[in-house]
Design an enzyme around this catalytic site. Sequence first.
Site, PDB file in Angstrom:
ATOM      1  N   CYS A   1     -40.635  26.380  15.150  1.00 39.37           N
ATOM      2  CA  CYS A   1     -39.513  26.835  14.330  1.00 39.37           C
ATOM      3  C   CYS A   1     -38.185  26.315  14.881  1.00 39.37           C
ATOM      4  O   CYS A   1     -38.029  25.132  15.152  1.00 39.37           O
ATOM      5  CB  CYS A   1     -39.560  28.355  14.214  1.00 39.37           C
ATOM      6  SG  CYS A   1     -38.492  29.017  12.938  1.00 39.37           S
ATOM      7  N   SER A   2     -37.224  27.202  15.065  1.00 38.07           N
ATOM      8  CA  SER A   2     -35.893  26.781  15.487  1.00 38.07           C
ATOM      9  C   SER A   2     -35.825  26.400  16.963  1.00 38.07           C
ATOM     10  O   SER A   2     -34.756  26.001  17.445  1.00 38.07           O
ATOM     11  CB  SER A   2     -34.860  27.866  15.172  1.00 38.07           C
ATOM     12  OG  SER A   2     -35.167  29.049  15.874  1.00 38.07           O
TER      13      SER A   2
END
Length: 168
Positions: free
Chosen positions: A147-148
């Site tokens: 993800c981030s």
Amino acid sequence: SNIDLSVLPIFRQAILPNRSGSEPTGKGNRPMNDWSPARDAAAETGFTVVMLLYPGCTLLDLIGPHTVLAALPGARVKLCWKTAGLIETDGGVAVEADCRLEDAPAAPAILFVPGGAQGTAALLDDQAVLGWLRAVGEKSQWVTSVCSGSVLLAAAGLLRGYRATSHW
């Protein structure tokens, strides 16, 4: 029970070195999957996975990969943050950092960064963490994220010259 284990060869192929000799190259023509007999020997004695554990990271982004990586034969997983001790994730569950960044292995086989919303945003200006990621990432065989976490890798300069994606 009827457990389908037919995916195991696919899983094994995905996580173990490719011995075909025709491997894609990454930055600086360094093989992206640089298998060698020495790496086979290292697999017998073990390898290190360093996972960045930071306040506000998403627990699932950390624990899912931790579960898979820790299950690999010979894996030694280190959860690292600025201080050792309990670190609260975005859901309020605390996970213990067993290693300070300054004491983390400098050249692990795998460097992993989980995602998180506010936790990730808070680190985008943290030059100490970004510098640590850059230094360790440049010496790691594999650099990966969920993800981030890729945003942190990009902020540290580790994605220059690579194609990368995130659902953000």
